[in-house]
Design a protein around this motif. Sequence first.
Motif, PDB file in Angstrom:
ATOM      1  N   GLY A   2      42.556  33.007  57.911  1.00 27.54           N
ATOM      2  CA  GLY A   2      42.136  31.898  58.754  1.00 27.54           C
ATOM      3  C   GLY A   2      40.738  31.401  58.453  1.00 27.54           C
ATOM      4  N   ASP A   3      40.096  31.988  57.457  1.00 28.67           N
ATOM      5  CA  ASP A   3      38.713  31.653  57.121  1.00 28.67           C
ATOM      6  C   ASP A   3      38.679  30.896  55.791  1.00 28.67           C
ATOM      7  OD1 ASP A   3      35.942  31.569  57.247  1.00 28.67           O
ATOM      8  OD2 ASP A   3      35.733  33.724  57.647  1.00 28.67           O
ATOM      9  N   LYS A   4      37.524  30.369  55.456  1.00 26.78           N
ATOM     10  CA  LYS A   4      37.324  29.707  54.170  1.00 26.78           C
ATOM     11  C   LYS A   4      36.386  30.566  53.334  1.00 26.78           C
ATOM     12  CE  LYS A   4      35.579  25.449  52.020  1.00 26.78           C
ATOM     13  NZ  LYS A   4      34.899  24.137  52.264  1.00 26.78           N
ATOM     14  N   ILE A   5      36.888  31.071  52.225  1.00 29.01           N
ATOM     15  CA  ILE A   5      36.086  31.912  51.342  1.00 29.01           C
ATOM     16  C   ILE A   5      35.405  31.024  50.309  1.00 29.01           C
ATOM     17  CG2 ILE A   5      36.160  33.777  49.642  1.00 29.01           C
ATOM     18  CD1 ILE A   5      38.578  34.883  51.177  1.00 29.01           C
ATOM     19  N   ASN A   6      34.109  31.198  50.166  1.00 27.00           N
ATOM     20  CA  ASN A   6      33.346  30.389  49.224  1.00 27.00           C
ATOM     21  C   ASN A   6      32.991  31.128  47.942  1.00 27.00           C
ATOM     22  OD1 ASN A   6      33.185  27.989  50.812  1.00 27.00           O
ATOM     23  ND2 ASN A   6      31.698  29.039  52.124  1.00 27.00           N
ATOM     24  N   ARG A   7      32.881  32.447  48.043  1.00 24.64           N
ATOM     25  CA  ARG A   7      32.468  33.192  46.858  1.00 24.64           C
ATOM     26  C   ARG A   7      32.961  34.627  46.919  1.00 24.64           C
ATOM     27  NH1 ARG A   7      26.780  34.755  44.180  1.00 24.64           N
ATOM     28  NH2 ARG A   7      26.975  33.603  42.227  1.00 24.64           N
ATOM     29  N   VAL A   8      33.415  35.128  45.783  1.00 17.91           N
ATOM     30  CA  VAL A   8      33.761  36.540  45.626  1.00 17.91           C
ATOM     31  C   VAL A   8      33.019  37.029  44.391  1.00 17.91           C
ATOM     32  CG1 VAL A   8      35.591  38.224  45.254  1.00 17.91           C
ATOM     33  CG2 VAL A   8      36.053  36.192  46.639  1.00 17.91           C
ATOM     34  N   MET A   9      32.177  38.017  44.561  1.00 19.68           N
ATOM     35  CA  MET A   9      31.390  38.538  43.441  1.00 19.68           C
ATOM     36  C   MET A   9      31.429  40.050  43.474  1.00 19.68           C
ATOM     37  SD  MET A   9      27.408  37.783  42.389  1.00 19.68           S
ATOM     38  CE  MET A   9      26.617  38.601  43.784  1.00 19.68           C
ATOM     39  N   GLY A  10      31.756  40.672  42.342  1.00 17.55           N
ATOM     40  CA  GLY A  10      31.850  42.109  42.412  1.00 17.55           C
ATOM     41  C   GLY A  10      31.827  42.839  41.090  1.00 17.55           C
ATOM     42  N   ILE A  11      31.727  44.141  41.215  1.00 16.47           N
ATOM     43  CA  ILE A  11      31.844  45.082  40.112  1.00 16.47           C
ATOM     44  C   ILE A  11      33.263  45.618  40.182  1.00 16.47           C
ATOM     45  CG2 ILE A  11      31.016  47.281  39.180  1.00 16.47           C
ATOM     46  CD1 ILE A  11      28.358  46.614  40.799  1.00 16.47           C
ATOM     47  N   VAL A  12      34.109  45.240  39.249  1.00 20.02           N
ATOM     48  CA  VAL A  12      35.529  45.579  39.339  1.00 20.02           C
ATOM     49  C   VAL A  12      35.995  46.426  38.162  1.00 20.02           C
ATOM     50  CG1 VAL A  12      36.126  43.596  40.782  1.00 20.02           C
ATOM     51  CG2 VAL A  12      36.178  43.359  38.287  1.00 20.02           C
ATOM     52  N   ASN A  13      35.066  46.969  37.397  1.00 18.70           N
ATOM     53  CA  ASN A  13      35.418  47.861  36.304  1.00 18.70           C
ATOM     54  C   ASN A  13      34.485  49.066  36.323  1.00 18.70           C
ATOM     55  OD1 ASN A  13      34.979  48.795  33.281  1.00 18.70           O
ATOM     56  ND2 ASN A  13      37.025  47.907  33.409  1.00 18.70           N
ATOM     57  N   GLY A  14      35.051  50.234  36.585  1.00 19.40           N
ATOM     58  CA  GLY A  14      34.234  51.433  36.724  1.00 19.40           C
ATOM     59  C   GLY A  14      33.603  51.905  35.433  1.00 19.40           C
TER      60      GLY A  14
END
Length: 430
Positions: free
Chosen positions: A150-162
Amino acid sequence: MMRTRPLKVALLGCGVVGSEVARIMTTHADDLAARIGAPVELAGVAVRRPDKVRGGIPAELITTDATALVKRGDIDVAIEVIGGIEPARTLITTAFEHGASVVSANKALLAQGGQALHAAAERHGQDLYYEAAVAGAIPLIRPLRESLAGDKINRVMGIVNGTTNFILDKMDTSGAGYSEALDEATALGYAEADPTADVEGFDAAAKAAILAGIAFHTRVRLDDVYREGMTEVTSADFVSAARMGCTIKLLAICERAADGESVTARVHPAMIPLSHPLASVREAYNAVFVEAEAAGRLMFYGPGAGGSPTASAVLGDLVAVCRNKLNEATGPGESAYSRLPVSSMGDVVTRYHISLDVADKPGVLAQVATVFAEHGVSIDTVRQTGKDGEASLVVVTHRAPDAALSGTVEALRKLDTVRGVASIMRVEGE
């Protein structure tokens, strides 16, 4: 009330993750049945090498004919932990055709062919769940698909490789070079014998495509993701980062444009302030930072790989899919109504840290500054050190489009006074 007829599960693949899934299904059978509302039964395990010893799995369940297993007609859920594109894609589609929902951990397949798989699942009235495809045990896919629906996501930033995070963390904390840190990661089992998929960003790019598609309700293919590996990161880069109060991480970044009319997805090393939550993610851990309009800033953190963590995510999906089966319903499928275009890397706006090797003589700084000005890139700070006719010039810019920075660097390389561009690093998270 507990339904007595068990839900039958086909396990496709029995490597590190698959064997752990089978073990937990057996040892936690009563708990799983109580949570689902019906017992779950391992009906068959498809493998390539039937002669391999697999403790705890009855020999009569082992088969080399995965196609026959998913075609049986009595399978309720197929768990795909084979990896790769084929035969995984065909097996998943066949499972849908024969009345089974699917739980998958296959990031490469979902990033490349997720649209077709979602369409097949919908066509046959089945579920396609894949929490384990991104960030291992960290609950991430379901919060994006459901909790933040129900929300609006503007950004996803992450460390996704160990693997890459372990290497960069060792370079940062011990001063080790890239090769030395990679050797340690390999010795500890974090890096594969061929680490290309990790260190060149292919693994993270597949995950970025999946995250961007879910977050922005639009289709993002693997080919849409800008990818840059971290093999060129040096100890000198960490020294420069420390002077700025930063560290270096390989980041997957998915974001909406400022006008909301397009999205971008990219993977590359970047300097990030020590004050940012992602800067403190150590060893082989993963973390993803989500910025939403109403919820604000959220961070998801935990082990992103390994047999047990990944199996935890697979079994969480298994419980959800089995509950849907009992209720004769399906969960959320693909949401791509936005149909936002995916912009190129040249449209991305961020800051940059550029290290140049230059001649140590009057007028060099003025020449360099002129090139930046001509390409519309504003300089924030400059640091220069020199000795014996050689100098190092470090320039940190204000925010500028990536295309403008690329043009600047190309022009700098043509200056007689610039001996070389030692390093270009984006600065994120400010």
